[in-house]
Design an enzyme around this catalytic site. Structure first.
Site, short mmCIF file in Angstrom:
data_model
loop_
_atom_site.label_atom_id
_atom_site.label_comp_id
_atom_site.label_asym_id
_atom_site.label_seq_id
_atom_site.Cartn_x
_atom_site.Cartn_y
_atom_site.Cartn_z
N HIS A 170 0.74 -1.18 -0.05
CA HIS A 170 0.02 -0.17 0.05
C HIS A 170 0.98 1.22 -0.01
O HIS A 170 1.97 1.10 0.44
CB HIS A 170 -0.96 -0.02 1.15
CG HIS A 170 -0.54 0.10 2.49
ND1 HIS A 170 -0.25 1.46 3.07
CD2 HIS A 170 -0.06 -0.83 3.41
CE1 HIS A 170 0.20 1.11 4.36
NE2 HIS A 170 0.38 0.11 4.61
N ASP A 184 -0.80 4.52 0.56
CA ASP A 184 -1.23 5.66 1.38
C ASP A 184 -0.34 5.43 2.80
O ASP A 184 0.16 4.50 3.31
CB ASP A 184 -2.72 5.22 1.78
CG ASP A 184 -2.94 4.05 2.44
OD1 ASP A 184 -2.50 3.09 1.88
OD2 ASP A 184 -3.71 3.94 3.28
N ASP A 232 6.37 1.97 6.59
CA ASP A 232 4.91 1.64 6.33
C ASP A 232 4.25 2.41 5.38
O ASP A 232 3.69 3.45 5.61
CB ASP A 232 4.23 1.56 7.86
CG ASP A 232 2.76 1.40 7.75
OD1 ASP A 232 2.38 0.60 6.64
OD2 ASP A 232 1.95 1.76 8.66
N GLU A 243 -5.23 1.49 2.92
CA GLU A 243 -4.87 0.44 3.92
C GLU A 243 -5.01 1.24 5.43
O GLU A 243 -5.40 0.67 6.15
CB GLU A 243 -3.63 -0.22 3.81
CG GLU A 243 -3.16 -1.37 4.52
CD GLU A 243 -2.77 -1.04 6.05
OE1 GLU A 243 -2.92 -1.92 6.94
OE2 GLU A 243 -2.31 -0.03 6.21
N GLU A 244 -4.62 2.25 5.38
CA GLU A 244 -4.58 2.91 6.77
C GLU A 244 -5.87 3.18 7.57
O GLU A 244 -6.09 3.55 8.53
CB GLU A 244 -3.51 4.05 6.92
CG GLU A 244 -2.04 3.78 6.54
CD GLU A 244 -1.49 2.84 7.44
OE1 GLU A 244 -1.93 2.52 8.43
OE2 GLU A 244 -0.08 2.45 7.20
N ASP A 287 4.33 -5.74 4.85
CA ASP A 287 4.03 -4.73 5.43
C ASP A 287 3.67 -4.98 7.01
O ASP A 287 2.78 -4.64 7.89
CB ASP A 287 2.29 -4.49 4.98
CG ASP A 287 1.81 -3.00 5.51
OD1 ASP A 287 2.54 -2.42 5.99
OD2 ASP A 287 0.48 -3.02 5.64
N HIS A 317 4.00 4.91 12.14
CA HIS A 317 2.73 5.66 12.56
C HIS A 317 3.45 6.88 13.63
O HIS A 317 2.67 7.50 14.25
CB HIS A 317 1.64 4.92 13.09
CG HIS A 317 1.01 4.02 12.28
ND1 HIS A 317 -0.39 3.57 12.25
CD2 HIS A 317 1.23 3.63 10.85
CE1 HIS A 317 -0.54 2.89 11.28
NE2 HIS A 317 0.46 2.72 10.57
#
Ligand SMILES: [Zn+2]
Length: 469
Positions: free
Chosen positions: A84, A86, A115, A149-150, A173, A440
């Site tokens: 992903h 995003d 990520d 995805e997030e 991931d 994150h």
């Protein structure tokens, strides 16, 4: 040998990654449209991947600008690599601009390095290098790229509505060596539906109760407002004693006859609530000692009977364990009550394969209906599991072992990874044992070594699975 091949591409890998990192691909619903289903940023990152793929001679296929794939290889079966592009918002406190990647002698710093943009580029280059080696492919490869995805996984939901499900695949991931099983994850609310009439005047009336905001976190704060008609000092004293006995922090304040009690707990991820301290359930446990109004006392009694000190579903009659995937866990993440409507508990329940969730929940619902409570089911994702002795998982893990010398076993988790979108897929990298996990968080970075080592592992694994086998 695999590492040498990757080293020859080092500067290209880093340049392509920098370009991807510079795109602020954060979901923005305020700018969403058909052309930009989750906002312009994620689509721009998706288009960027198509551009480098087309530059390198690969085919691409877009699916409504929310997901798509890069196509390589040849053969009957499809091997999927699920990535992903995003990212979560940057947040505060960065030492550098999160969307202006900084490359130092040993690392690359930007939002999304771990990520999942770094691993995405690593996997892409593994395919590109094999392709430029002119290998004799035995499988087709789909590098599937999502842009949501997030948040809600709208990308993969939409993608698999119409597109071919790979026979096998991995999602770069998470972590090495591999995550081969993930518990089922459900959320539901237990709602108090019956308000009780008080026959006698209650000594104490619960005005309101608030604890927690997210189903998947153990709440670290709870606040109750109680109307106290007499013995205010006694209640405060017993609250102080309760805190002390249970080694909790808390406060009490009085405002025109209303006592506000606050308990602090310990927040941890809801996948393992036994590691935290649920402030809400403790405060309800204290309130169970007071002669509250009837509706409140029914609410508090529910917590005592089914929830307090029951992190493994035992009080709900849902205790279940398998050696492969562990225990059912129950996190009471959100608790609310007010004297007008009654109360509710927001629950996140995770379960191993073999647990009959629907049956267990139906039985529980019947039991608690009689007590004036109802269940509203939110989401239920079933467990995801691939046997770790499956030759496919073995190939991945052996490759990791060959290249790192680390003989850790693949494992299962209570959380969910992107791999569960695949019928038969596991999460495979790209964090190593010594990776500082800043996913994150501020100052997210990936070391150059990690980027190149992951590329090399993906390269060898894809060679084994899609060229040799
Ligand atoms: Zn991710």
């Amino acid at each position: 040998m695999w590492k040498d091949k990757v080293l020859a591409y080092e500067s290209q890998i880093i340049d392509d990654l920098k370009g991807l990192l510079a795109i602020e691909s954060v979901r923005d619903d305020s700018k969403a449209s058909d052309a930009y289903p989750v906002g312009p940023g994620p689509r721009k990152a998706l288009d960027y991947m198509y551009e480098i793929a087309e530059r390198d001679g690969f085919g691409t296929h877009d699916v409504d600008h929310i997901a798509g794939r890069i196509e390589a290889g040849a053969g009957e079966d499809v091997f999927g690599i699920l990535c992903h592009v995003d990212v979560v918002p940057a947040g505060d406190g960065w030492d550098t601009d999160p969307f202006d990647p900084v490359v130092t002698s040993d690392k690359i710093i930007a939002r999304g390095t771990l990520d999942d943009k770094g691993p995405t580029i690593a996997a892409y280059y593994a395919v590109k290098i094999l392709n430029e080696m002119n290998v004799d492919w035995k499988k087709r490869i789909h590098i599937i790229i999502g842009t949501d995805e997030e948040s809600d996984w709208k990308c993969t939901d939409r993608y698999f509505e119409t597109e071919e499900m790979p026979t096998l695949g991995f999602a770069p991931d998470a972590e090495f060596p591999a995550i081969h099983g993930e518990k089922g994850i459900s959320t539901f609310d237990v709602i108090q539906t019956v308000k009780a009439e008080d026959i006698d005047e209650p000594d104490y009336e619960l005005y309101s109760f608030v604890s927690g905001q997210r189903y998947n976190m153990v709440p670290d704060e709870a606040i109750a407002k109680v109307l106290v008609k007499e013995n205010m000092t006694d209640v405060i004293q017993s609250f102080e004693n309760y805190l002390q006995q249970n080694q909790l922090d808390g406060t009490s304040t009085v405002d025109s006859g209303v006592l506000e009690l606050k308990v602090f707990g310990k927040a941890v991820h809801g996948m393992d609530p036994s590691k935290g301290t649920n402030a809400g359930l403790y405060l309800l446990n204290f309130l169970a000692n007071l002669k509250l109004d009837k509706t409140a006392s029914n609410f508090v009694a529910f917590s005592e009977r089914y929830l307090f000190k029951s992190d493994f579903g035992e009080k709900m009659g849902m205790k279940f364990h398998t050696d492969v995937m562990g225990d059912v866990t129950t996190n009471i993440g959100v608790i609310n009550y007010n004297n007008q409507e009654g109360g509710s508990f927001g629950i996140n329940l995770r379960y191993p394969e073999g647990f009959e969730f629907t049956k267990a929940l139906t039985r529980f619902e019947e039991e608690i209906n009689a007590l004036g409570f109802d269940i509203e089911l939110g989401k239920n994702q079933s467990p995801h599991y691939v046997d770790k002795n499956d030759p496919f998982v073995q190939s991945l893990v052996e490759t990791y072992r060959n290249q790192t010398g680390d003989h850790s076993e693949p494992y299962v988790i209570g959380g969910g990874t992107y791999a569960r979108n695949l019928d038969k897929g596991v999460a495979f990298g790209a964090m190593f044992k010594d990776t500082e996990d800043l996913m994150h968080q501020k100052n997210e970075y990936m070391t150059k070594k990690q980027l190149l080592d992951a590329t090399s592992i993906y390269l060898e694994a894809l060679y084994k699975l899609c060229v040799e086998g």
